[in-house]
Design an enzyme around this catalytic site. Structure first.
Site, PDB file in Angstrom:
ATOM      1  N   GLU A  82     104.537  54.306  47.236  1.00 14.09           N
ATOM      2  CA  GLU A  82     105.743  54.770  47.930  1.00 14.09           C
ATOM      3  C   GLU A  82     106.629  53.571  48.232  1.00 14.09           C
ATOM      4  O   GLU A  82     107.614  53.683  48.948  1.00 14.09           O
ATOM      5  CB  GLU A  82     105.385  55.544  49.192  1.00 14.09           C
ATOM      6  CG  GLU A  82     104.476  54.807  50.147  1.00 14.09           C
ATOM      7  CD  GLU A  82     104.046  55.648  51.330  1.00 14.09           C
ATOM      8  OE1 GLU A  82     104.912  56.045  52.102  1.00 14.09           O
ATOM      9  OE2 GLU A  82     102.830  55.895  51.465  1.00 14.09           O
ATOM     10  N   CYS A 116     101.279  58.561  50.985  1.00 16.50           N
ATOM     11  CA  CYS A 116      99.959  57.930  50.777  1.00 16.50           C
ATOM     12  C   CYS A 116      99.040  58.768  49.888  1.00 16.50           C
ATOM     13  O   CYS A 116      97.864  58.433  49.711  1.00 16.50           O
ATOM     14  CB  CYS A 116      99.293  57.667  52.119  1.00 16.50           C
ATOM     15  SG  CYS A 116     100.332  56.718  53.220  1.00 16.50           S
ATOM     16  N   HIS A 125      91.805  58.620  54.607  1.00 17.33           N
ATOM     17  CA  HIS A 125      93.010  57.786  54.544  1.00 17.33           C
ATOM     18  C   HIS A 125      93.126  57.115  55.914  1.00 17.33           C
ATOM     19  O   HIS A 125      93.050  57.787  56.946  1.00 17.33           O
ATOM     20  CB  HIS A 125      94.251  58.649  54.271  1.00 17.33           C
ATOM     21  CG  HIS A 125      95.523  57.923  54.570  1.00 17.33           C
ATOM     22  ND1 HIS A 125      95.853  56.761  53.918  1.00 17.33           N
ATOM     23  CD2 HIS A 125      96.510  58.147  55.474  1.00 17.33           C
ATOM     24  CE1 HIS A 125      97.007  56.312  54.394  1.00 17.33           C
ATOM     25  NE2 HIS A 125      97.421  57.136  55.346  1.00 17.33           N
TER      26      HIS A 125
HETATM   27  N1  CAA Z   1      93.105  49.612  75.640  1.00 12.67           N
HETATM   28  C1  CAA Z   1      92.545  50.500  74.772  1.00 12.67           C
HETATM   29  N2  CAA Z   1      93.264  51.510  74.181  1.00 12.67           N
HETATM   30  C2  CAA Z   1      94.582  51.603  74.486  1.00 12.67           C
HETATM   31  C3  CAA Z   1      95.202  50.716  75.362  1.00 12.67           C
HETATM   32  C4  CAA Z   1      94.416  49.685  75.955  1.00 12.67           C
HETATM   33  N3  CAA Z   1      94.930  48.793  76.792  1.00 12.67           N
HETATM   34  N4  CAA Z   1      96.499  51.063  75.447  1.00 12.67           N
HETATM   35  C5  CAA Z   1      96.683  52.143  74.639  1.00 12.67           C
HETATM   36  N5  CAA Z   1      95.524  52.470  74.052  1.00 12.67           N
HETATM   37  C6  CAA Z   1      95.266  53.547  73.107  1.00 12.67           C
HETATM   38  C7  CAA Z   1      95.952  54.859  73.426  1.00 12.67           C
HETATM   39  O1  CAA Z   1      95.233  55.598  74.392  1.00 12.67           O
HETATM   40  C8  CAA Z   1      95.989  55.509  72.061  1.00 12.67           C
HETATM   41  O2  CAA Z   1      94.720  56.032  71.754  1.00 12.67           O
HETATM   42  P1  CAA Z   1      94.580  57.588  71.359  1.00 12.67           P
HETATM   43  O3  CAA Z   1      95.523  57.829  70.227  1.00 12.67           O
HETATM   44  O4  CAA Z   1      93.152  57.747  70.988  1.00 12.67           O
HETATM   45  O5  CAA Z   1      94.987  58.343  72.567  1.00 12.67           O
HETATM   46  C9  CAA Z   1      96.203  54.315  71.117  1.00 12.67           C
HETATM   47  O6  CAA Z   1      95.839  53.148  71.872  1.00 12.67           O
HETATM   48  C10 CAA Z   1      97.633  54.164  70.648  1.00 12.67           C
HETATM   49  O7  CAA Z   1      98.459  54.177  71.790  1.00 12.67           O
HETATM   50  P2  CAA Z   1      99.865  54.943  71.764  1.00 12.67           P
HETATM   51  O8  CAA Z   1      99.689  56.330  71.240  1.00 12.67           O
HETATM   52  O9  CAA Z   1     100.521  54.764  73.061  1.00 12.67           O
HETATM   53  O10 CAA Z   1     100.598  54.026  70.673  1.00 12.67           O
HETATM   54  P3  CAA Z   1     102.055  54.021  70.173  1.00 12.67           P
HETATM   55  O11 CAA Z   1     102.783  55.233  70.616  1.00 12.67           O
HETATM   56  O12 CAA Z   1     102.622  52.711  70.531  1.00 12.67           O
HETATM   57  O13 CAA Z   1     101.913  54.049  68.577  1.00 12.67           O
HETATM   58  C11 CAA Z   1     101.280  54.985  66.484  1.00 12.67           C
HETATM   59  C12 CAA Z   1     100.797  54.442  67.846  1.00 12.67           C
HETATM   60  C13 CAA Z   1     101.919  56.357  66.711  1.00 12.67           C
HETATM   61  C14 CAA Z   1     100.099  55.113  65.549  1.00 12.67           C
HETATM   62  C15 CAA Z   1     102.347  54.009  65.893  1.00 12.67           C
HETATM   63  O14 CAA Z   1     101.754  52.785  65.626  1.00 12.67           O
HETATM   64  C16 CAA Z   1     103.026  54.541  64.641  1.00 12.67           C
HETATM   65  O15 CAA Z   1     104.020  55.266  64.713  1.00 12.67           O
HETATM   66  N6  CAA Z   1     102.488  54.182  63.424  1.00 12.67           N
HETATM   67  C17 CAA Z   1     103.058  54.645  62.149  1.00 12.67           C
HETATM   68  C18 CAA Z   1     102.724  56.101  61.852  1.00 12.67           C
HETATM   69  C19 CAA Z   1     101.248  56.317  61.558  1.00 12.67           C
HETATM   70  O16 CAA Z   1     100.508  55.418  61.233  1.00 12.67           O
HETATM   71  N7  CAA Z   1     100.806  57.611  61.669  1.00 12.67           N
HETATM   72  C20 CAA Z   1      99.440  57.961  61.344  1.00 12.67           C
HETATM   73  C21 CAA Z   1      99.336  59.354  60.779  1.00 12.67           C
HETATM   74  S1  CAA Z   1     100.437  59.541  59.371  1.00 12.67           S
HETATM   75  C22 CAA Z   1      99.600  58.913  58.018  1.00 12.67           C
HETATM   76  O17 CAA Z   1      98.417  58.782  58.041  1.00 12.67           O
HETATM   77  C23 CAA Z   1     100.389  58.503  56.803  1.00 12.67           C
HETATM   78  C24 CAA Z   1     100.639  57.028  56.868  1.00 12.67           C
HETATM   79  O18 CAA Z   1      99.864  56.220  56.318  1.00 12.67           O
HETATM   80  C25 CAA Z   1     101.815  56.545  57.586  1.00 12.67           C
END
Ligand code: CAA
Length: 391
Positions: free
Chosen positions: A80, A112, A234
């Site tokens: 992609e 992906c 994945h």
């Molecule tokens: N200690 C331990 N854990 C902590 C923590 C701390 N101090 N602070 C936060 N966390 C945990 C949270 O509880 C959360 O865990 P859970 O999901 O189990 O609840 C985790 O860390 C992430 O925290 P947030 O949800 O607050 O994180 P975020 O909003 O900043 O972003 C994300 C996380 C959404 C994955 C972001 O990185 C993102 O948008 N990534 C790109 C999209 C992606 O990867 N999506 C995955 C599915 S899509 C897919 O698979 C296709 C692809 O390849 C893109």
């Protein structure tokens, strides 16, 4: 019946990486969020001398012998983050590897999921042409942007799979369930070199697709969790597969749950140190499992959950072959990880911003700083110039 499946697996990641605890410090985030909450320790950083073509070519270069190069008659490149809207990345790789000219070479795109579509296409091709071999590539550079929520889930790398009849590593089974729904969870408009993501929605859809597909798979196949040595996923980040697996674990005994959880952990080791490589991520996880776990008995069934945002998901399975461990490149991959060089956060930010000209101007790179065999040497006349240092 003819067994068709994975005969060889190669992997390549750029030689630079960023420590996630240092990225966390610089972004004023608790490092545990990245290392535990997201589950990433290191993130591959891509120098300007690598792109999705060179990553894939390097992954394939390490596994193919002269007989393979003569026999491959189909190159399917899942990506992609391709380099051209018209010419397929597979044609460049075909030339860089010196493959038999009587071959097809195409690119497949669905986020992906591309390499999985490639594997299924390869299986059909070999069923019709049992003597042929197909090279399936999954190669990407995951870019969300500096200081974005997706930043901690970037990465880069490629997996090369040689698909053949009577494979040495894994025979693919015929049962598979696939599912499509139009969802805007992650996308990259043609004008952007960075992806857009609705992070929360993407997590939800990844899990919802797995739940739907897994239920359908059980009904169709009559199999359940107990029939699997491991289920690989994945992995956009290593916590993601765990989030999808957890809700279904209650379907089985404690013993099977422990087996699946332990093997899941092993299947995340390589990904934890590389980051998201998009279409190759599932196959990097499979590689991590079979290279880093002790040998499983021949015939062990491995599940594979592929998810490409947008979205298409598929669950399919394979049976490990007798003596499969002897056909892996474990030492090469240990060496690859051991020889990587750490960059600081400011160095990563500089490298991130160093992109190719988009105004038609020429550029030449010194590829001696890049230890990879195959590199991007520059751009001239609107054409990328690639070099294979060993060809
Ligand atoms: N200690 C331990 N854990 C902590 C923590 C701390 N101090 N602070 C936060 N966390 C945990 C949270 O509880 C959360 O865990 P859970 O999901 O189990 O609840 C985790 O860390 C992430 O925290 P947030 O949800 O607050 O994180 P975020 O909003 O900043 O972003 C994300 C996380 C959404 C994955 C972001 O990185 C993102 O948008 N990534 C790109 C999209 C992606 O990867 N999506 C995955 C599915 S899509 C897919 O698979 C296709 C692809 O390849 C893109």
């Amino acid at each position: 019946m003819l067994d068709i499946g994975i005969d060889k697996i190669g992997f390549y990641a750029p030689h630079l990486y960023l420590d996630m605890t240092k990225l966390a410090a610089s972004r004023n985030v608790d490092p545990d969020k990245f290392t535990i909450g997201i589950g990433q320790e290191k993130m591959a950083v891509t120098p300007v001398t690598q792109d999705s073509v060179t990553l894939a070519a390097n992954a394939a270069w390490e596994i193919l012998d002269d007989a393979d190069k003569e026999t491959i008659d189909f190159v399917i490149f899942g990506t992609e983050t391709g380099v051209d809207s018209s010419k397929s990345a597979a044609v460049y790789v075909h030339e860089l590897l010196g493959l038999n000219p009587y071959a097809r070479a195409i690119e497949v795109k669905q986020a992906c999921y591309g390499a999985t579509a490639g594997i299924q296409m390869a299986k059909g091709h070999i069923a019709m042409n049992p003597d042929s071999k197909v090279l399936v590539l999954g190669s990407d550079i995951a870019r969300y942007g500096l200081n974005t929520p997706g930043e901690a889930t970037q990465g880069a790398g490629a997996v090369a799979l040689l698909i053949s009849a009577e494979p040495n590593i894994m025979a693919l089974e015929d049962q598979s369930v696939y599912f499509t729904a139009d969802i805007m969870d992650f996308w990259r408009p043609v004008y952007s070199d960075k992806a857009f993501a609705d992070g929360k929605l993407s997590n939800e859809q990844y899990i919802a697709f797995f739940s739907e597909i897994w239920s359908q798979y059980k009904a169709k196949s009559g199999l359940g969790l107990k029939d699997f040595e491991a289920i690989t996923f994945h992995l956009p980040y290593t916590k993601m597969g765990k989030k999808a697996l957890k809700p279904v674990l209650g379907e089985t005994t404690e013993e099977v749950q422990e087996r699946l959880k332990t093997n899941y952990q092993t299947s995340t080791e390589y990904n934890r140190s590389v980051g998201n490589i998009y279409t190759g991520s599932l196959y990097l996880s499979l590689l991590s499992l079979i290279e880093q776990a002790n040998a499983f008995p021949a015939g062990s069934r491995i599940g594979m959950y592929s998810y490409g945002s947008g979205a298409v998901g598929e669950f399919f399975t394979g049976l490990l072959q007798n003596g499969y461990k002897e056909h892996l490149h474990i030492k090469q991959h240990d060496d690859l990880f051991a020889s990587r060089k750490e960059v600081t956060v400011p160095e990563y930010e500089t490298i991130f911003e160093e992109t190719l000209p988009t105004d038609g101007s020429e550029v030449a790179f010194d590829v001696q700083d890049d230890p990879a065999t195959i590199c991007l040497a520059g751009v001239a006349d609107h054409k990328r110039r690639y070099v294979n240092k060993k060809k």
